[in-house]
Structures are given as structure tokens and as C-alpha cells.
Scaffold this motif. Sequence first.
Motif, short mmCIF file in Angstrom:
data_model
loop_
_atom_site.label_atom_id
_atom_site.label_comp_id
_atom_site.label_asym_id
_atom_site.label_seq_id
_atom_site.Cartn_x
_atom_site.Cartn_y
_atom_site.Cartn_z
N ARG A 154 0.82 -1.07 0.02
CA ARG A 154 -0.09 0.05 0.00
C ARG A 154 0.92 1.11 -0.09
NH1 ARG A 154 -4.72 0.21 3.30
NH2 ARG A 154 -3.56 1.52 4.31
N LEU A 155 0.47 2.16 -0.86
CA LEU A 155 1.21 3.22 -0.83
C LEU A 155 0.36 4.51 0.10
CD1 LEU A 155 2.10 3.88 -4.68
CD2 LEU A 155 3.69 3.15 -2.81
N VAL A 156 1.19 4.98 1.19
CA VAL A 156 0.61 6.20 1.59
C VAL A 156 1.65 7.36 1.69
CG1 VAL A 156 -0.63 4.59 3.22
CG2 VAL A 156 1.84 5.14 3.76
N LYS A 157 1.29 8.68 1.95
CA LYS A 157 1.99 9.68 1.60
C LYS A 157 3.30 9.63 2.21
CE LYS A 157 1.49 14.76 1.83
NZ LYS A 157 0.62 15.96 2.15
N SER A 158 3.41 9.09 3.77
CA SER A 158 4.84 9.04 4.32
C SER A 158 5.72 7.97 3.46
CB SER A 158 4.60 8.17 5.62
OG SER A 158 4.06 7.05 5.58
N ASP A 159 5.28 7.09 2.60
CA ASP A 159 5.87 6.26 1.76
C ASP A 159 6.61 7.02 0.70
OD1 ASP A 159 5.69 3.70 2.46
OD2 ASP A 159 3.77 3.36 1.53
N MET A 183 -5.83 8.67 -6.80
CA MET A 183 -5.77 7.14 -7.24
C MET A 183 -6.44 6.14 -6.14
SD MET A 183 -1.77 6.48 -8.20
CE MET A 183 -1.14 7.37 -9.67
N ASP A 184 -6.67 6.50 -4.93
CA ASP A 184 -7.22 5.93 -3.99
C ASP A 184 -8.93 5.69 -4.06
OD1 ASP A 184 -8.22 4.52 -1.45
OD2 ASP A 184 -7.37 6.60 -0.10
N ARG A 185 -9.22 4.85 -4.80
CA ARG A 185 -10.77 4.81 -5.30
C ARG A 185 -11.59 4.19 -4.15
NH1 ARG A 185 -10.93 8.18 -8.87
NH2 ARG A 185 -9.77 7.79 -10.95
N ASN A 186 -11.04 3.54 -3.39
CA ASN A 186 -11.77 3.05 -2.19
C ASN A 186 -11.95 4.00 -1.00
OD1 ASN A 186 -9.27 2.33 -1.21
ND2 ASN A 186 -10.05 0.01 -1.15
N ASP A 187 -11.09 5.00 -0.92
CA ASP A 187 -10.87 5.96 0.11
C ASP A 187 -10.67 5.46 1.54
OD1 ASP A 187 -11.75 8.38 -1.16
OD2 ASP A 187 -13.70 7.89 -0.86
N ASP A 188 -9.42 4.23 1.41
CA ASP A 188 -9.04 3.69 2.67
C ASP A 188 -7.73 4.27 2.93
OD1 ASP A 188 -7.33 2.76 0.58
OD2 ASP A 188 -7.35 0.85 1.23
N GLY A 189 -7.34 5.55 2.38
CA GLY A 189 -6.35 6.24 2.79
C GLY A 189 -4.78 5.90 2.16
N ALA A 190 -4.94 4.90 1.18
CA ALA A 190 -4.08 4.17 0.51
C ALA A 190 -4.00 3.89 -0.75
CB ALA A 190 -3.39 3.01 1.45
N ASP A 210 -3.44 0.90 -3.37
CA ASP A 210 -2.87 -0.41 -3.62
C ASP A 210 -2.27 -0.75 -5.08
OD1 ASP A 210 -4.86 -1.09 -5.50
OD2 ASP A 210 -6.21 -1.98 -3.79
N ARG A 211 -1.88 -1.72 -5.45
CA ARG A 211 -1.16 -1.63 -6.67
C ARG A 211 -2.21 -1.79 -8.00
NH1 ARG A 211 3.59 -4.05 -7.80
NH2 ARG A 211 3.76 -4.85 -5.58
N GLN A 212 -3.24 -2.50 -7.78
CA GLN A 212 -4.30 -2.37 -8.79
C GLN A 212 -4.71 -0.87 -9.02
OE1 GLN A 212 -4.26 -4.88 -6.44
NE2 GLN A 212 -3.37 -6.13 -8.10
N GLU A 213 -4.88 0.09 -8.02
CA GLU A 213 -5.50 1.43 -7.99
C GLU A 213 -4.45 1.93 -8.57
OE1 GLU A 213 -8.37 2.22 -4.18
OE2 GLU A 213 -6.20 2.03 -3.97
N PHE A 214 -3.20 1.69 -8.30
CA PHE A 214 -2.07 2.74 -8.66
C PHE A 214 -1.81 2.37 -10.11
CE2 PHE A 214 2.48 2.79 -10.06
CZ PHE A 214 2.98 3.92 -9.65
N ARG A 215 -1.81 1.14 -10.91
CA ARG A 215 -1.70 0.97 -12.21
C ARG A 215 -2.82 1.28 -12.94
NH1 ARG A 215 -1.88 -5.32 -13.29
NH2 ARG A 215 0.06 -5.40 -12.09
#
Length: 179
Positions: free
Chosen positions: A22-27, A64-71, A73-78
Motif C-alpha cells: 500500500r502506498l501512503v503519503k509517508s512512503d 488514485m485511492d478509489r476506495n478511500d481507505d487512505g492508501a 494499492d497496486r491495482q489502483e496505482f496501475r
Amino acid sequence: MSVLDIKLDRSFDVFDSDRDGRLVKSDVIGLSDRLAESHGLAPDALAGLRESLADLWDTVFQAMDRNDDGAVDRQEFRAAFRARIISDRNRIWERIRTMSNAWTELADRDRDGMLSRDEYTSLLHGMFRLPRETFDEAFDRLDLDGDGQLSRDEISSAMKEYYTSENHSAPGNQFFGRL
């Protein structure tokens, strides 16, 4: 899986500094801290890079965070990156160019406006923790004019090619090392 999907997955892995999928802002912002640490710099010396990474998160990754979970994921990113490249080409390249210029400025220890092989390798190893030998072949492919240096234009062009080209032999595909 397409060439672009392979590159986007690698890019996701590079940004996912804690490797939790999961990508988050701190990453994303944390890449500047890793670079500061690897180069023995105070974190405030990287303010420009930190700001460009925060802007990249706020304007590109967060959407990119389509499900609004704050992160992200790979599929959202792609999926989102592919859509963004098509719909927002000029703005995303402006942000990527700003980020690549900030990287170049920080890594350019001799202040000649170019990156030597060692400067390029130290930059990417420091930020992304990829093995140094990964970048020798990459450097040779990205140095389009063969002068032993990477200009800002060569770096920016390579990044653009990395994120758009479906051509498996495109030089920019090597930005993070061999596919």
C-alpha cells in the motif's frame, strides 16, 4: 502482462518503502529522507524534493485511492496511472519534471548540471535501496548522447518513456534497472 504494467508494478514497489503493498503519503515523502540519510544530508537540505514529492502525492497519488481507505494499492496505482497519463498528460509531466529536476540538483555533487554514473547510482540507490550494480547498464542506455553524463533532459525523457512506452526496448525502460 504488458510492458507498461511491468514498469508500473516496479514503480509501485520502488515507492512502497515499507513493502506493505500500500502506498501512503509517508512512503512517497519518505524517499527524500532516505536520500538525505544515504548522502549524509540534513533533511531540511532536501526541502525542494520533499515539497515536490508531497505535491506528487497530493495531486496524483491521493486521487488514485478509489476506495478511500487512505492508501493506494497496486491495482489502483496501475489503473489510475494509465488513466492519468492519457487525461492529464501535461500537468503530470510538469510535476514529474519538477521532481526529476529536484533529484538531479541534489545528486549533482560537482554542480555541473549533469549526473555522472556515480551520482546517478548514488541517487537511485540512496532513494530506492536498489543494488548499485542495477544501474550500470541503465546508465549506459539512458546516456543517449554517449557523453558519460545524464542531462536533465535525458533524465526527464527517460522518466517519461518509462511511464508511457509499451516498447520493450525503449531506453527509458531502464530507469530503475533492467526489466
